[in-house]
Scaffold this active site. Structure first.
Site, mmCIF file in Angstrom:
data_model
loop_
_atom_site.group_PDB
_atom_site.id
_atom_site.type_symbol
_atom_site.label_atom_id
_atom_site.label_comp_id
_atom_site.label_asym_id
_atom_site.label_seq_id
_atom_site.Cartn_x
_atom_site.Cartn_y
_atom_site.Cartn_z
ATOM 1 N N LYS A 197 -13.033 4.235 8.310
ATOM 2 C CA LYS A 197 -13.883 4.758 7.244
ATOM 3 C C LYS A 197 -15.346 4.430 7.517
ATOM 4 O O LYS A 197 -16.252 5.177 7.175
ATOM 5 C CB LYS A 197 -13.417 4.179 5.903
ATOM 6 C CG LYS A 197 -14.076 4.780 4.684
ATOM 7 C CD LYS A 197 -13.194 4.648 3.451
ATOM 8 C CE LYS A 197 -12.845 3.201 3.176
ATOM 9 N NZ LYS A 197 -13.982 2.434 2.640
ATOM 10 N N HIS A 236 0.861 -1.189 0.000
ATOM 11 C CA HIS A 236 0.000 0.000 0.000
ATOM 12 C C HIS A 236 0.891 1.231 0.000
ATOM 13 O O HIS A 236 0.882 2.006 0.952
ATOM 14 C CB HIS A 236 -0.878 0.057 1.254
ATOM 15 C CG HIS A 236 -1.917 -0.996 1.312
ATOM 16 N ND1 HIS A 236 -3.163 -0.853 0.770
ATOM 17 C CD2 HIS A 236 -1.903 -2.219 1.868
ATOM 18 C CE1 HIS A 236 -3.876 -1.940 0.995
ATOM 19 N NE2 HIS A 236 -3.129 -2.784 1.655
#
Length: 920
Positions: free
Chosen positions: A582, A150
């Site tokens: 999130k 990532h």
């Protein structure tokens, strides 16, 4: 006296920092003037001066924007590059200053600082722990930083390399007297590197391939990890065994690194079986190359004559098995023995790799069966040298090589595999249908699925024959697993240590992964046994809440329980920070993670498993970032227990591991935190734990509701997010091989956490790191001063709560709602803009006020003066980058999609990510 010295030295270091920033900035400015012309240079200087005047509140915030409005794109590009490099150089100067401060601390004779192993050893000594307790708690101890696929590290490798050279020259310059001829030569070198930096493009024209990411990850071994990790392992083992000599502590090195790069295929279609092999072989090739080069040097160094030293029988035997000609180095037994080891290791490399390392020998020697066999030969040399009184020589390069092979084996780093549970379900359904076991697996209830999978895992019969015809998805998934089997067979157990299941929600998700491992020949159902651990990843808040029950239910299935038993009752569980944040916002996600750990610890106690938690942390606070040492101490009692794995990703990888001193300090802090959390009571709540947990239950519920009212419920929020941030453009920034979304969608839920966080960071809102917390604190406290006092007491006593608020303060200090307002103006619908931005500004003010009320701090960074100083130094350079980004976004969205406009936006994103240092 010590305090006076410290104040003077810190003040001196601050002065030197300012001097370094001015010096580097002046050289960059001269370089720009010489190669871009006086007009560009004068504009850059004017903007820089005005940005610093804004910071000093001498002019209005609009001053810089007014200067830059309407700047032609071709003029904007060198401006953006200049301020991006100003930021990079300020970062460089700060990194050098940290070393000065550490030296000042030592010079002042102060006690070791928290997060250092020296401070941890002092705490352990004071605790007077018994050997039996320590041995039990540190059974199978492991600290594993895992570099992931990532990357938000936006610097190109070329830029990174030049920056490293400038850093070294700056350190040299500081050590020299200005009258020394080398002083002028060093300054010339800095000027030369600065020109190279200015002439190097900041951004890539092409997106990184996975092969590039693999190379980027391995470069950190060359920079620091290969040398630093084995040294720390040896030091920690020695220190602990000196304290508890009868406990045989750390039979395996405690610090063992891992990687996801090339094995993480969740949402990344470019990870294939070939990529898995390439990742594993690249890592192994690096290890073999280093070992063989070290052996070559040892052959030169250990040339003691048989006329002067005696050697043991094992060494004599190794020497005899070396060169075909017994006259070659006839009286140098160690050299001959080392040559024999190099020959066997060369044969091992030839057997495992497609391309031999340069230092390898062409040989017919027998390869080593495993790393321990090579270690046994090296240990024989070590023992012989110590028996002859040559321990001082044995403690040099030979010891380093022995520690390296013990740590890295033949595979360097464990490569985890990861895939989404939905993919497993589809592939398993297809396999079962092809084999005639069940035509519609997807239609089964959970209990029916578990029963079917349990039955299949009790048989050694494969589901597929050689003529099986499968879909592209199933073919690709099985190819990855078969490649993993080849990697394990070639490089050894540990080369592929874990199979991680993203979005794991049920027992069948675990058993599906087991069935696929069995089909690939990795899991043997007859035991059952598997060299690869099955790791559930609980990501959303709901999944975190249900995670303990999912694990408990899995352990009630005999075949799964037997598998865990065969693995020494070790069960690893991964906790996802990104999606939980999130999903529910900062405070709710952090508390859901803590609660999940409490529940998992209880399951471990009930079932007798040894729980290992793997923390999927990102670089930014919104994705679990913050100081690792503090985060480890903030874990619940029993959650660490000698073992810790955590992901390292984004810009923080370079910040932590690009330089030996920084790498040593960061790795030390991971071990220090693990030892303290394992062996000491760091939670500090005692009998007040449950009342504290109940308070956080209530706060988390309030915070999640407040966050949800904005992110999940406010009409038009997704439209606002897409228009007020550069999220669409994040996907064009060539920072990694992985797509920005799991699938084509307009849903926040399907957007990957990196672009979600990075977009808010670029717009200087930093929303994932704080939103909802202020409302939760305010609503819970109300008008009751007693409740406020309760929270203040928890802040003082409880590492978890203190860390949550400290990290929140760090991220809020990087917000700038004046700049964010300019991004909000990109939203076309005025009502939508005012409504959503109004909610953000109101919550921002409320959160700061409640932070100050609970902590008693008048400023956000009262407890973090180094970050406050960093922001003071770097943030004036952000002003023009943000202003230019907004202007360029407006042009792009108005229809100017020229290559220069797009490049300018990507350049601003690169510069801002560098400045913020943890943007994704």
């Amino acid at each position: 006296m010590g305090e006076d010295v410290r104040i003077e030295t810190v003040s001196e270091a601050t002065r030197e920092l300012r001097e370094d920033i001015r010096f580097l900035g002046s050289i960059l400015g001269e370089t720009i003037r010489d190669h871009e012309g006086a007009e560009v240079f004068d504009l850059i200087e004017a903007v820089r001066t005005e940005a610093f005047r804004v910071r000093r509140a001498e002019v209005e915030r609009s001053a810089v924007a007014d200067m830059l409005d309407g700047t032609p794109t071709e003029v904007a590009l060198p401006l953006i590059r200049a301020f991006s490099y100003f930021v990079l150089l300020a970062n460089l100067a700060e990194d050098i200053q940290r070393d000065r401060r550490r030296a000042a601390h030592i010079q002042a004779g102060e006690p070791p600082q928290d997060s250092s192993l020296a401070a941890t050893y002092a705490k352990l000594d004071d605790a007077k722990l018994d050997a039996e307790t320590v041995a039990d708690l540190l059974t199978d101890a492991l600290v594993s930083p895992v570099i992931t696929a990532h990357p938000t590290e936006t610097r190109r490798r070329t830029v990174f390399d030049v920056q490293t050279k400038i850093t070294e020259h700056m350190r040299t310059r500081r050590r020299l007297d200005p009258t020394d001829p080398d002083y002028a030569a060093t300054e010339l070198q800095i000027r030369r590197e600065m020109l190279a930096l200015w002439r190097t493009a900041l951004i890539r024209l092409a997106r990184l391939r996975i092969q590039d990411e693999i190379a980027v990850g391995l470069r950190y071994y060359d920079l620091t990890l290969y040398d630093v990790i084995p040294a720390i392992n040896a030091q920690v083992r020695t220190a602990l065994r000196e304290r508890w000599p009868d406990a045989d502590l750390l039979p395996r090195p405690i610090l063992r690194p891992g990687s996801w790069i090339g094995g993480d295929r969740d949402g990344n279609p470019f990870v294939t079986g070939e990529v898995v092999r390439f990742a594993a072989e690249s890592a192994s090739a690096y290890a073999f190359d280093r070992y063989l080069r070290e052996l070559t040097e040892l052959e030169k160094e250990l040339a003691q004559s048989a006329r002067l030293v005696d050697v043991t029988a094992p060494v004599a035997a190794l020497a005899q098995a070396s060169y075909d000609d017994p006259k070659v180095f006839a009286d140098e037994p160690y050299r001959r023995a080392l040559h024999a080891i190099r020959a066997r290791l060369s044969a091992t490399a030839a057997q495992a790799l497609t391309e031999l390392p340069e230092a390898a020998l062409s040989t017919q020697a027998a390869p080593y069966a495993n790393p321990q066999a090579a270690l046994d030969d090296l240990d024989a040399i070590d023992e012989s040298m110590r028996a002859n009184g040559d321990g001082l020589l044995a403690d040099g390069r030979l010891a380093n090589l022995r520690h390296a092979i013990e740590t890295f084996g033949f595979y360097l780093q464990g490569l985890d595999l990861r895939q989404n549970s939905e993919v497993h379900e589809q592939v398993v359904a297809e396999l079962l249908k092809w084999a005639g076991v069940h035509d519609d697996y997807a239609s089964l209830t959970e209990d029916e699925r578990v029963a079917l999978l349990r039955s299949e895992l009790h048989t050694r019969r494969p589901l597929l024959g050689p003529t099986a015809q499968l879909s592209e998805l199933a073919t690709k998934e099985l190819a990855v697993l078969k490649a993993a089997k080849d990697v394990i067979d070639t490089f050894g157990v540990g080369a592929i240590p874990n199979y991680i299941i993203s979005m794991c929600t049920s027992v069948s998700d675990l058993l599906e992964a087991a069935l696929l491992l069995a089909e690939a020949g990795i899991l043997d159902p007859s035991g059952p046994s598997s060299p690869v651990g099955i790791v559930p990843l609980f990501e959303t808040i709901e999944d975190l809440r249900a995670g303990a029950e999912t694990l408990r239910s899995a352990l009630e299935v005999d075949v799964y329980r037997d598998l865990i038993q065969a693995q020494g009752m070790r069960q690893e569980v991964m906790l996802g920070y990104s999606d939980s944040n999130k999903d529910g916002g900062y405070l709710a996600a952090n508390w859901a993670l803590y609660r999940a750990e409490l529940d998992l610890v209880e399951v471990a106690r009930e079932t007798g498993i040894r729980l290992r938690l793997f923390h999927g942390r990102g670089g930014t606070v919104g994705r679990g970032g913050g100081r690792s040492y503090d985060a480890i101490l903030a874990q619940p009692v029993g959650a660490v227990r000698g073992s810790l794995r955590l992901t390292e990703q984004g810009e923080v990888i370079a910040a932590k591991y690009a330089e030996s001193g920084a790498a040593h300090r960061n790795l030390e802090s991971l071990i220090a935190g693990t030892l303290e959390s394992t062996l000491l009571d760091v939670e500090g709540l005692g009998p007040d734990a449950e009342p504290a947990y109940e308070i956080l239950d209530e706060l988390a519920a309030l915070a999640r509701a407040a966050y949800g009212r904005l992110v999940h419920e406010a009409p038009g929020f997704v439209e606002y997010f897409r228009q007020s941030t550069p999220v669409a453009e994040v996907g064009d920034l060539n920072i990694g091989s992985r797509p920005a979304s799991r699938k084509p969608t307009n849903s926040v839920a399907d957007l990957r956490a990196i672009p979600w966080v990075m977009a808010w960071s670029q717009a200087r809102v930093m929303l994932p790191g704080w939103y909802g917390t202020g409302t939760a604190l305010a609503e819970w406290v109300g008008d009751d001063p007693a409740r406020l006092a309760q929270l203040s007491e928890l802040y003082e006593r409880w590492p978890f709560f203190r860390t949550v608020l400290s990290n929140l303060a760090q991220v809020m200090a990087k917000t700038d709602l004046d700049i964010a307002a300019r991004y909000a103006n990109l939203v076309e619908n005025e009502e939508l803009r005012d409504r959503i931005f109004g909610m953000i500004t109101t919550e921002h003010a409320r959160t700061i006020a409640m932070y100050q009320a609970v902590t008693g701090h008048a400023e956000l960074l009262t407890d973090n003066p180094s970050l406050a100083e960093s922001i003071h130094n770097r943030f004036p350079y952000l002003e023009p980058l943000n202003q230019l980004q907004v202007d360029l976004l407006r042009r792009l969205r108005a229809g100017d999609d020229s290559e220069l406009v797009k490049r300018g936006i990507l350049l601003t994103m690169n510069g801002l990510a560098t400045a913020l240092r943890n943007s994704g």
